[in-house]
Scaffold this motif. Structure first.
Motif, PDB file in Angstrom:
ATOM      1  N   HIS A  86     -13.086 -30.739 -31.789  1.00 56.30           N
ATOM      2  CA  HIS A  86     -14.347 -30.967 -32.500  1.00 56.30           C
ATOM      3  C   HIS A  86     -14.640 -29.863 -33.510  1.00 56.30           C
ATOM      4  CE1 HIS A  86     -15.094 -34.256 -29.782  1.00 56.30           C
ATOM      5  NE2 HIS A  86     -14.792 -33.453 -28.795  1.00 56.30           N
ATOM      6  N   ASP A  87     -13.599 -29.234 -34.016  1.00 61.78           N
ATOM      7  CA  ASP A  87     -13.758 -28.192 -35.016  1.00 61.78           C
ATOM      8  C   ASP A  87     -13.890 -28.846 -36.379  1.00 61.78           C
ATOM      9  OD1 ASP A  87     -11.061 -26.532 -33.343  1.00 61.78           O
ATOM     10  OD2 ASP A  87     -13.159 -26.570 -32.824  1.00 61.78           O
ATOM     11  N   CYS A  88     -15.051 -29.363 -36.664  1.00 64.84           N
ATOM     12  CA  CYS A  88     -15.179 -30.213 -37.849  1.00 64.84           C
ATOM     13  C   CYS A  88     -16.125 -29.644 -38.899  1.00 64.84           C
ATOM     14  CB  CYS A  88     -15.625 -31.603 -37.430  1.00 64.84           C
ATOM     15  SG  CYS A  88     -17.148 -31.607 -36.487  1.00 64.84           S
ATOM     16  N   ILE A  89     -16.104 -28.327 -39.072  1.00 63.91           N
ATOM     17  CA  ILE A  89     -16.898 -27.666 -40.106  1.00 63.91           C
ATOM     18  C   ILE A  89     -15.926 -26.950 -41.030  1.00 63.91           C
ATOM     19  CG2 ILE A  89     -18.560 -25.830 -40.581  1.00 63.91           C
ATOM     20  CD1 ILE A  89     -19.916 -28.080 -39.243  1.00 63.91           C
ATOM     21  N   SER A  90     -16.167 -27.067 -42.323  1.00 63.70           N
ATOM     22  CA  SER A  90     -15.313 -26.374 -43.282  1.00 63.70           C
ATOM     23  C   SER A  90     -16.153 -25.778 -44.400  1.00 63.70           C
ATOM     24  CB  SER A  90     -14.279 -27.334 -43.873  1.00 63.70           C
ATOM     25  OG  SER A  90     -13.433 -26.654 -44.772  1.00 63.70           O
ATOM     26  N   VAL A  91     -15.612 -24.753 -45.020  1.00 56.76           N
ATOM     27  CA  VAL A  91     -16.233 -24.136 -46.187  1.00 56.76           C
ATOM     28  C   VAL A  91     -15.359 -24.346 -47.424  1.00 56.76           C
ATOM     29  CG1 VAL A  91     -17.459 -22.411 -44.817  1.00 56.76           C
ATOM     30  CG2 VAL A  91     -15.178 -21.874 -45.733  1.00 56.76           C
ATOM     31  N   TYR A  92     -14.307 -25.167 -47.286  1.00 58.88           N
ATOM     32  CA  TYR A  92     -13.330 -25.371 -48.339  1.00 58.88           C
ATOM     33  C   TYR A  92     -13.448 -26.772 -48.930  1.00 58.88           C
ATOM     34  CZ  TYR A  92     -11.425 -21.223 -46.173  1.00 58.88           C
ATOM     35  OH  TYR A  92     -11.279 -19.963 -45.665  1.00 58.88           O
ATOM     36  N   PHE A  93     -13.354 -26.834 -50.276  1.00 58.62           N
ATOM     37  CA  PHE A  93     -13.596 -28.089 -50.965  1.00 58.62           C
ATOM     38  C   PHE A  93     -12.609 -28.327 -52.100  1.00 58.62           C
ATOM     39  CE2 PHE A  93     -17.537 -26.416 -49.297  1.00 58.62           C
ATOM     40  CZ  PHE A  93     -17.991 -27.478 -48.536  1.00 58.62           C
ATOM     41  N   ARG A  94     -12.531 -29.612 -52.481  1.00 59.03           N
ATOM     42  CA  ARG A  94     -11.809 -30.069 -53.668  1.00 59.03           C
ATOM     43  C   ARG A  94     -12.797 -30.894 -54.478  1.00 59.03           C
ATOM     44  NH1 ARG A  94      -9.163 -34.299 -56.248  1.00 59.03           N
ATOM     45  NH2 ARG A  94      -7.094 -33.743 -57.018  1.00 59.03           N
ATOM     46  N   VAL A  95     -12.913 -30.648 -55.776  1.00 57.16           N
ATOM     47  CA  VAL A  95     -13.828 -31.442 -56.599  1.00 57.16           C
ATOM     48  C   VAL A  95     -13.185 -32.800 -56.873  1.00 57.16           C
ATOM     49  CG1 VAL A  95     -13.037 -30.455 -58.790  1.00 57.16           C
ATOM     50  CG2 VAL A  95     -15.292 -31.484 -58.647  1.00 57.16           C
ATOM     51  N   GLU A  96     -13.956 -33.851 -56.660  1.00 52.39           N
ATOM     52  CA  GLU A  96     -13.502 -35.219 -56.906  1.00 52.39           C
ATOM     53  C   GLU A  96     -14.132 -35.815 -58.149  1.00 52.39           C
ATOM     54  OE1 GLU A  96     -11.139 -36.881 -55.284  1.00 52.39           O
ATOM     55  OE2 GLU A  96     -10.809 -35.234 -53.891  1.00 52.39           O
ATOM     56  N   LYS A  97     -15.422 -35.542 -58.353  1.00 54.90           N
ATOM     57  CA  LYS A  97     -16.141 -36.181 -59.451  1.00 54.90           C
ATOM     58  C   LYS A  97     -17.331 -35.303 -59.837  1.00 54.90           C
ATOM     59  CE  LYS A  97     -18.571 -40.507 -60.459  1.00 54.90           C
ATOM     60  NZ  LYS A  97     -19.033 -41.774 -59.898  1.00 54.90           N
ATOM     61  N   ILE A  98     -17.628 -35.264 -61.137  1.00 51.90           N
ATOM     62  CA  ILE A  98     -18.821 -34.579 -61.626  1.00 51.90           C
ATOM     63  C   ILE A  98     -19.644 -35.598 -62.400  1.00 51.90           C
ATOM     64  CG2 ILE A  98     -19.703 -32.747 -63.114  1.00 51.90           C
ATOM     65  CD1 ILE A  98     -17.083 -31.244 -62.525  1.00 51.90           C
ATOM     66  N   PHE A  99     -20.934 -35.628 -62.145  1.00 54.94           N
ATOM     67  CA  PHE A  99     -21.789 -36.610 -62.805  1.00 54.94           C
ATOM     68  C   PHE A  99     -23.188 -36.041 -62.999  1.00 54.94           C
ATOM     69  CE2 PHE A  99     -21.691 -37.212 -58.279  1.00 54.94           C
ATOM     70  CZ  PHE A  99     -23.002 -37.438 -57.915  1.00 54.94           C
ATOM     71  N   HIS A 100     -23.961 -36.663 -63.872  1.00 57.93           N
ATOM     72  CA  HIS A 100     -25.330 -36.246 -64.202  1.00 57.93           C
ATOM     73  C   HIS A 100     -25.405 -34.759 -64.526  1.00 57.93           C
ATOM     74  CE1 HIS A 100     -26.717 -40.179 -63.196  1.00 57.93           C
ATOM     75  NE2 HIS A 100     -26.387 -40.066 -61.930  1.00 57.93           N
ATOM     76  N   GLY A 101     -24.414 -34.257 -65.233  1.00 57.03           N
ATOM     77  CA  GLY A 101     -24.423 -32.872 -65.678  1.00 57.03           C
ATOM     78  C   GLY A 101     -23.954 -31.867 -64.660  1.00 57.03           C
ATOM     79  N   CYS A 102     -24.617 -31.813 -63.508  1.00 58.17           N
ATOM     80  CA  CYS A 102     -24.302 -30.740 -62.566  1.00 58.17           C
ATOM     81  C   CYS A 102     -24.267 -31.211 -61.111  1.00 58.17           C
ATOM     82  CB  CYS A 102     -25.300 -29.604 -62.748  1.00 58.17           C
ATOM     83  SG  CYS A 102     -24.642 -28.010 -62.265  1.00 58.17           S
ATOM     84  N   CYS A 103     -24.090 -32.495 -60.890  1.00 55.82           N
ATOM     85  CA  CYS A 103     -23.897 -33.010 -59.540  1.00 55.82           C
ATOM     86  C   CYS A 103     -22.402 -33.243 -59.348  1.00 55.82           C
ATOM     87  CB  CYS A 103     -24.641 -34.329 -59.333  1.00 55.82           C
ATOM     88  SG  CYS A 103     -26.426 -34.118 -59.370  1.00 55.82           S
ATOM     89  N   ALA A 104     -21.939 -33.089 -58.123  1.00 51.53           N
ATOM     90  CA  ALA A 104     -20.506 -33.266 -57.879  1.00 51.53           C
ATOM     91  C   ALA A 104     -20.272 -33.896 -56.515  1.00 51.53           C
ATOM     92  CB  ALA A 104     -19.789 -31.927 -57.943  1.00 51.53           C
ATOM     93  N   THR A 105     -19.215 -34.690 -56.455  1.00 53.74           N
ATOM     94  CA  THR A 105     -18.706 -35.179 -55.179  1.00 53.74           C
ATOM     95  C   THR A 105     -17.540 -34.278 -54.825  1.00 53.74           C
ATOM     96  OG1 THR A 105     -19.348 -37.443 -55.683  1.00 53.74           O
ATOM     97  CG2 THR A 105     -17.686 -37.132 -53.961  1.00 53.74           C
ATOM     98  N   LEU A 106     -17.629 -33.679 -53.645  1.00 53.73           N
ATOM     99  CA  LEU A 106     -16.607 -32.758 -53.172  1.00 53.73           C
ATOM    100  C   LEU A 106     -15.935 -33.325 -51.934  1.00 53.73           C
ATOM    101  CD1 LEU A 106     -18.667 -29.437 -53.306  1.00 53.73           C
ATOM    102  CD2 LEU A 106     -17.339 -30.510 -55.144  1.00 53.73           C
ATOM    103  N   ARG A 107     -14.625 -33.211 -51.868  1.00 55.85           N
ATOM    104  CA  ARG A 107     -13.885 -33.576 -50.661  1.00 55.85           C
ATOM    105  C   ARG A 107     -13.849 -32.349 -49.762  1.00 55.85           C
ATOM    106  NH1 ARG A 107     -10.685 -37.706 -49.483  1.00 55.85           N
ATOM    107  NH2 ARG A 107     -10.644 -38.299 -51.689  1.00 55.85           N
ATOM    108  N   VAL A 108     -14.237 -32.515 -48.498  1.00 61.72           N
ATOM    109  CA  VAL A 108     -14.188 -31.433 -47.527  1.00 61.72           C
ATOM    110  C   VAL A 108     -12.741 -31.285 -47.067  1.00 61.72           C
ATOM    111  CG1 VAL A 108     -15.139 -30.535 -45.371  1.00 61.72           C
ATOM    112  CG2 VAL A 108     -16.527 -32.080 -46.788  1.00 61.72           C
ATOM    113  N   LEU A 109     -12.227 -30.057 -47.088  1.00 63.67           N
ATOM    114  CA  LEU A 109     -10.844 -29.799 -46.703  1.00 63.67           C
ATOM    115  C   LEU A 109     -10.779 -29.148 -45.326  1.00 63.67           C
ATOM    116  CD1 LEU A 109      -9.506 -28.438 -50.097  1.00 63.67           C
ATOM    117  CD2 LEU A 109      -9.490 -30.799 -49.243  1.00 63.67           C
TER     118      LEU A 109
END
Length: 171
Positions: A86-109
């Protein structure tokens, strides 16, 4: 520039975290062979330069962390693929999409150690990130978990490593 300064700025400014994440997204999408630049930063091109001195030829992801205004790494939950722990917390990300100027969808790694085992980033109480655990992370796996964030809410971004997660074709 402090996090509060950007709010008082009269010009249209999204913030440096937004600019860095946009640059990372652009680098991920447009990886090309070029000479190695002399210093390391999130703006380092081409993708693969953060991996090691001998550039990784087929990197498709620039792994990064976001830092909150109190100096702690931003964390997110992810669905653990092996379902054995159940170690399901991460601080690492990959950017997937940027929209509305400064919003982003990030994939949790998912953070992995040298042997490819998942690294539990939580403290013994399970409520905070144990910073010493970050030193055990050497690799990453892609997860199916994504989070949408407002990049203006962060004060810093730290690029960690360029890796191949098989999220695009590297030929």
């Amino acid at each position: 520039m402090s996090c509060d300064e950007k709010k008082d700025n009269k010009r249209d400014y999204d913030g440096c975290v937004c600019e860095v994440i946009r640059a990372v997204k652009d680098i991920q999408e447009h990886a090309v062979d070029e000479e190695c630049p002399p210093c390391t930063s999130c703006f380092l091109e081409p993708l693969g330069e953060l991996s090691s001195k001998s550039r990784r030829k087929c990197a498709d992801t620039r792994v990064f962390m976001l830092i909150t205004d109190d100096g702690t790494p931003f964390s997110a939950f992810y669905r653990d693929g092996d379902r054995r722990d159940h170690d399901c917390i991460s601080v690492y990300f990959r950017v997937e999409k940027i929209f509305h100027g400064c919003c982003a969808t990030l994939r949790v790694l998912e953070p992995k150690d040298k042997e490819g085992k998942e690294v539990d980033l939580l403290s013994a109480s399970g409520t905070k990130i144990k910073l010493s655990q970050l030193c055990k992370v050497h690799d990453f796996d892609s997860t199916d978990s994504c989070i949408t964030v407002d990049l203006k809410c962060f004060c810093a971004v730290q690029c960690i490593k360029d890796v191949f997660l098989d999220v695009c074709d590297c030929g």
